[in-house]
Design a protein around this motif. Sequence first.
Motif, mmCIF file in Angstrom:
data_model
loop_
_atom_site.group_PDB
_atom_site.id
_atom_site.type_symbol
_atom_site.label_atom_id
_atom_site.label_comp_id
_atom_site.label_asym_id
_atom_site.label_seq_id
_atom_site.Cartn_x
_atom_site.Cartn_y
_atom_site.Cartn_z
ATOM 1 N N THR A 71 4.213 -3.146 7.475
ATOM 2 C CA THR A 71 3.397 -4.298 7.085
ATOM 3 C C THR A 71 2.011 -4.231 7.717
ATOM 4 O O THR A 71 1.146 -5.043 7.407
ATOM 5 C CB THR A 71 4.077 -5.606 7.530
ATOM 6 O OG1 THR A 71 4.299 -5.573 8.943
ATOM 7 C CG2 THR A 71 5.407 -5.795 6.798
ATOM 8 N N SER A 125 -3.374 1.903 -3.309
ATOM 9 C CA SER A 125 -3.108 0.519 -2.917
ATOM 10 C C SER A 125 -2.201 -0.140 -3.940
ATOM 11 O O SER A 125 -2.498 -0.162 -5.129
ATOM 12 C CB SER A 125 -4.424 -0.266 -2.837
ATOM 13 O OG SER A 125 -4.171 -1.619 -2.618
ATOM 14 N N PHE A 152 2.862 -1.606 3.014
ATOM 15 C CA PHE A 152 2.219 -0.306 2.936
ATOM 16 C C PHE A 152 3.280 0.790 2.882
ATOM 17 O O PHE A 152 4.253 0.765 3.650
ATOM 18 C CB PHE A 152 1.318 -0.087 4.161
ATOM 19 C CG PHE A 152 0.211 -1.091 4.267
ATOM 20 C CD1 PHE A 152 -1.003 -0.880 3.612
ATOM 21 C CD2 PHE A 152 0.361 -2.240 5.027
ATOM 22 C CE1 PHE A 152 -2.022 -1.807 3.713
ATOM 23 C CE2 PHE A 152 -0.657 -3.176 5.125
ATOM 24 C CZ PHE A 152 -1.860 -2.949 4.465
ATOM 25 N N ASN A 199 7.085 -10.490 2.306
ATOM 26 C CA ASN A 199 5.930 -9.645 2.628
ATOM 27 C C ASN A 199 5.040 -9.525 1.399
ATOM 28 O O ASN A 199 5.330 -8.739 0.490
ATOM 29 C CB ASN A 199 6.378 -8.244 3.061
ATOM 30 C CG ASN A 199 7.074 -8.256 4.404
ATOM 31 O OD1 ASN A 199 6.638 -8.935 5.336
ATOM 32 N ND2 ASN A 199 8.163 -7.503 4.511
ATOM 33 N N PRO A 200 3.968 -10.311 1.320
ATOM 34 C CA PRO A 200 3.100 -10.257 0.137
ATOM 35 C C PRO A 200 2.443 -8.899 -0.050
ATOM 36 O O PRO A 200 2.034 -8.553 -1.137
ATOM 37 C CB PRO A 200 2.069 -11.351 0.400
ATOM 38 C CG PRO A 200 2.062 -11.513 1.889
ATOM 39 C CD PRO A 200 3.476 -11.268 2.329
ATOM 40 N N GLN A 201 2.357 -8.117 1.023
ATOM 41 C CA GLN A 201 1.774 -6.784 0.929
ATOM 42 C C GLN A 201 2.512 -5.854 1.879
ATOM 43 O O GLN A 201 2.708 -6.159 3.046
ATOM 44 C CB GLN A 201 0.278 -6.804 1.251
ATOM 45 C CG GLN A 201 -0.416 -5.455 1.073
ATOM 46 C CD GLN A 201 -1.922 -5.583 1.076
ATOM 47 O OE1 GLN A 201 -2.536 -5.772 0.038
ATOM 48 N NE2 GLN A 201 -2.518 -5.526 2.247
ATOM 49 N N MET A 260 0.835 -1.202 0.000
ATOM 50 C CA MET A 260 0.000 0.000 0.000
ATOM 51 C C MET A 260 0.874 1.259 0.000
ATOM 52 O O MET A 260 1.934 1.266 0.600
ATOM 53 C CB MET A 260 -0.860 0.039 1.267
ATOM 54 C CG MET A 260 -2.012 -0.941 1.258
ATOM 55 S SD MET A 260 -3.488 -0.154 0.677
ATOM 56 C CE MET A 260 -4.673 -1.426 0.981
ATOM 57 N N LYS A 279 -0.239 -3.842 -4.383
ATOM 58 C CA LYS A 279 0.063 -5.179 -3.889
ATOM 59 C C LYS A 279 1.288 -5.706 -4.608
ATOM 60 O O LYS A 279 1.423 -5.577 -5.818
ATOM 61 C CB LYS A 279 -1.123 -6.122 -4.111
ATOM 62 C CG LYS A 279 -2.298 -5.821 -3.189
ATOM 63 C CD LYS A 279 -3.374 -6.880 -3.323
ATOM 64 C CE LYS A 279 -4.521 -6.606 -2.348
ATOM 65 N NZ LYS A 279 -5.573 -7.627 -2.461
ATOM 66 N N GLN A 280 2.200 -6.310 -3.846
ATOM 67 C CA GLN A 280 3.439 -6.817 -4.414
ATOM 68 C C GLN A 280 3.202 -8.196 -5.016
ATOM 69 O O GLN A 280 3.655 -9.214 -4.499
ATOM 70 C CB GLN A 280 4.539 -6.837 -3.363
ATOM 71 C CG GLN A 280 4.891 -5.448 -2.877
ATOM 72 C CD GLN A 280 6.100 -5.449 -1.995
ATOM 73 O OE1 GLN A 280 6.983 -4.651 -2.164
ATOM 74 N NE2 GLN A 280 6.151 -6.348 -1.040
ATOM 75 N N SER A 281 2.496 -8.253 -6.099
ATOM 76 C CA SER A 281 2.251 -9.488 -6.834
ATOM 77 C C SER A 281 2.245 -9.140 -8.311
ATOM 78 O O SER A 281 2.583 -8.030 -8.702
ATOM 79 C CB SER A 281 0.902 -10.096 -6.405
ATOM 80 O OG SER A 281 -0.154 -9.215 -6.738
#
Length: 352
Positions: A308, A15, A346, A342-344, A1, A17-19
């Motif tokens: 996180t 937002s 901020f 860390n999949p997400q 984020m 997302k690290q994907s």
Amino acid sequence: MCWTDTKFAGRVLMSVKQSRLLHLIGLVVVECYLIHPGLSQSGASYTAERRIDTILIDGNLNEASWQNAADTSVFTFWDGSAAPASLRTTARMVWDDQYLYIACSARDPDVYATYTVRDARLWEQDNFEVFVTVPGTTGYLEVEGSPKGTIWDGSFTNVFQGPGGSYTVTGLQVSGSVSGTLNNSSDQDTGFTGEMRLPFADVYQGIPGGHPVNGTQLRMNLNRINWNTPATQGGPGAAGSDTYYAWSPVPGTGISFHRPDKFGTITFSTNSVPAPTWVFTTPMISGSNLVLSGVGHPGGSYRVLVSTNLVLPSVNWTRIATNSFDSVTARFRFTNTIDAGNPQLFYRLQSL
């Protein structure tokens, strides 16, 4: 984020997302304020709102508070006739409980200022001036600054005469910044900016209250004297080159800014200056890095915080970068390595 946290009214929420998929959600909050006009007074008028960030008196008007503070009307010649565009001058004002902050923006193709000692005769070179008095009192304060940041200050007890005796404004800060080459008439400068922090304690000088509240008014004038660089430097500007400009004109048989009857009126509002809008553009993945960019406000400073956990107080977030927005375009860009663990994550962009 990613979340801009500018410490004032406007916020932009993004937002990321690290994907493989990037999701962008924008939320903009805009607050509008209606300022009721003050009592009718002769001369120019201005409504000053409260500052929204810390103002460093360095002559660079890059704080968020200055971005949306209103400009005064354009200064005229002292008698009220129109000034040339090449010497256009405006000012802005904000305040807090202790200080009145004043910013002056002056075009000037030949900036001249050599004096460095406090209470030197600054009116003999390029300068900017502030006169202020509390309505219903006899006396006023005058503060002058030069593009070099030199100070002249004085207090006057007879409102129709000057100059007065020596007076030191405790806590006064003045600074200037020149766009061009100071004291060089062989090239063409753009101009200069001046910045001043004036303590209310010296304005009120023991008068009950000590500082403005919502709707309080002060009588004041903002002035500028322009000179060209002389062949021999170190003293007054080139003979016959001096011209005089005022926010609130002082017409009469001769040039004098010591005319409290012609001062303008500043009305204080407890509304805050509107926050500048910061915008994130679409984030990108570059290899193993997340690249974030966008637009802030010209020359402003910011820090990047990460966490996180979105709900943690900002003091518990980790600072990963401190930088400045571009001084012209206001753009910013920073890169951070994606943490596979860390999949997400901020991100918060916060003003200094």
